[in-house]
Design a protein around this motif. Sequence first.
Motif, PDB file in Angstrom:
ATOM      1  N   LEU A 106      34.426 -34.482  44.497  1.00 54.15           N
ATOM      2  CA  LEU A 106      34.400 -35.900  44.141  1.00 54.15           C
ATOM      3  C   LEU A 106      34.503 -36.061  42.626  1.00 54.15           C
ATOM      4  O   LEU A 106      34.093 -35.176  41.868  1.00 54.15           O
ATOM      5  CB  LEU A 106      33.098 -36.541  44.645  1.00 54.15           C
TER       6      LEU A 106
ATOM      7  N   THR B  37      30.352 -43.098  46.305  1.00 52.58           N
ATOM      8  CA  THR B  37      31.232 -42.760  45.172  1.00 52.58           C
ATOM      9  C   THR B  37      32.484 -43.606  45.194  1.00 52.58           C
ATOM     10  O   THR B  37      32.924 -44.134  44.162  1.00 52.58           O
ATOM     11  CB  THR B  37      31.594 -41.256  45.207  1.00 52.58           C
TER      12      THR B  37
ATOM     13  N   THR C 133      21.992 -38.051  44.177  1.00 53.49           N
ATOM     14  CA  THR C 133      22.286 -36.613  44.148  1.00 53.49           C
ATOM     15  C   THR C 133      21.040 -35.788  43.880  1.00 53.49           C
ATOM     16  O   THR C 133      20.737 -34.827  44.593  1.00 53.49           O
ATOM     17  CB  THR C 133      23.350 -36.311  43.075  1.00 53.49           C
TER      18      THR C 133
ATOM     19  N   ARG D 258      31.492 -38.615  36.434  1.00 51.54           N
ATOM     20  CA  ARG D 258      31.463 -39.540  35.303  1.00 51.54           C
ATOM     21  C   ARG D 258      31.915 -38.811  34.039  1.00 51.54           C
ATOM     22  O   ARG D 258      31.950 -37.569  34.007  1.00 51.54           O
ATOM     23  CB  ARG D 258      30.045 -40.090  35.115  1.00 51.54           C
TER      24      ARG D 258
ATOM     25  N   GLU E  77      30.292 -39.641  49.668  1.00 53.33           N
ATOM     26  CA  GLU E  77      31.681 -40.091  49.541  1.00 53.33           C
ATOM     27  C   GLU E  77      31.778 -41.612  49.589  1.00 53.33           C
ATOM     28  O   GLU E  77      32.527 -42.228  48.815  1.00 53.33           O
ATOM     29  CB  GLU E  77      32.524 -39.475  50.664  1.00 53.33           C
TER      30      GLU E  77
ATOM     31  N   VAL F  85      29.804 -32.941  45.757  1.00 49.37           N
ATOM     32  CA  VAL F  85      29.535 -33.909  44.687  1.00 49.37           C
ATOM     33  C   VAL F  85      29.962 -33.411  43.312  1.00 49.37           C
ATOM     34  O   VAL F  85      30.288 -34.217  42.433  1.00 49.37           O
ATOM     35  CB  VAL F  85      28.042 -34.316  44.669  1.00 49.37           C
TER      36      VAL F  85
ATOM     37  N   THR G 111      27.270 -37.091  38.471  1.00 45.21           N
ATOM     38  CA  THR G 111      27.896 -37.629  39.677  1.00 45.21           C
ATOM     39  C   THR G 111      27.767 -39.153  39.718  1.00 45.21           C
ATOM     40  O   THR G 111      26.821 -39.728  39.168  1.00 45.21           O
ATOM     41  CB  THR G 111      27.258 -37.039  40.935  1.00 45.21           C
ATOM     42  N   TYR G 112      28.716 -39.782  40.403  1.00 43.26           N
ATOM     43  CA  TYR G 112      28.621 -41.217  40.622  1.00 43.26           C
ATOM     44  C   TYR G 112      27.551 -41.543  41.662  1.00 43.26           C
ATOM     45  O   TYR G 112      26.956 -42.619  41.628  1.00 43.26           O
ATOM     46  CB  TYR G 112      29.970 -41.769  41.100  1.00 43.26           C
ATOM     47  N   TYR G 113      27.324 -40.617  42.564  1.00 47.68           N
ATOM     48  CA  TYR G 113      26.360 -40.836  43.645  1.00 47.68           C
ATOM     49  C   TYR G 113      24.951 -40.883  43.067  1.00 47.68           C
ATOM     50  O   TYR G 113      24.486 -39.936  42.431  1.00 47.68           O
ATOM     51  CB  TYR G 113      26.486 -39.702  44.663  1.00 47.68           C
TER      52      TYR G 113
END
Length: 342
Positions: A149, A334, A162, A152, A331, A145, A157-159
């Motif tokens: 990946l 994201t 997290t 931002r 994944e 992550v 993280t986009y997830y």
Amino acid sequence: MSPFRSLLLFATVFFLLHPLAATHGDADPLYIGCVEQCKKTGCVGDRCFQHCKFSSDGKPIDGPWYMHEPLYLRWKQWDCCTDCRYYCMLSREEERTKLGDKPVKYHGKWPFHRVYGIQEPVAVALSAVNLAIQFHGWVSFFILVYYKLPLRPDKKTYYEYTGLWHIYGILSMNAWLWSAVFHSRAVELTEKLDFSSAVALLGFTLILAILRAFNVRDEATRVMISAPLLAFVTTHIMYLNFYELAYGLNRIVCTGMVVVQLLIWAIWAGASNHPARWKLWAVVVGGGLAMVLETYDFPPYMGYVDAHALWHATSIPLTFFWWGFIRDDAEFRTTALLKKVK
């Protein structure tokens, strides 16, 4: 039979099946007599213990017998009394084996063979392996992550889950650590730490199951859902530690939390089109089978491997699948969020 109905069957079997109560070996008059004799002489047959020091009249030399324990033994509470119990148990089990009788429990535990002072060596080893696998899974998720990946602009993280999975990783490693310590030496402190860590982990994974399955991303809603469950788990942990270490109640609470989250994941996996749902199905079905395994409380094979140790073994492949699903989910989410941004 559908997977959903299979899970319900597993849950029903787990609650209804109860192992037959084994005869308590510590109530055996021969065992009791052996322990009493050992406390007086410091010997069981030809085996005598250096830390049981007595004078010729049977009284401890230079104070109580427990003051003679080396420091490395005292911290684990392996003392003259516990050694007398252990070797008297082995002596009685040898006699019972010769008579063709099956093993029985002593003071609530099966007759395990120690290895270098470790009470349940196989369970300790498997707990250590599970700890290592959880660490590997958490590190691989962290690397994915934050380094593989996209991030931002603010380096987050986009997830959206997290932080929750980081907490899960820490709680998992903590639970397996205290599991290893408890199986190494079962005393009140290690037992409470093991139970408390397991309850905390199960409670948090239940929260995670609800938040991820229902795709809860709003922080206020997450707090509203998590608060009552956290309060319940905290209350249960405090009850176990400061009021009563109730084995039956704890079993019901833990089983209930496991069954609920397995059902949540099963329903979600069946209803979603997640690309890694097969890994989730593997964990759900495997977890259900492992629960059934736990109901068969049989004596340890060769004095080392019992049903609980086998349950530890089943956790190893399931953990691989579980962290694999978590990485795939990171994944998947994201990629979906990046498409929306573009």
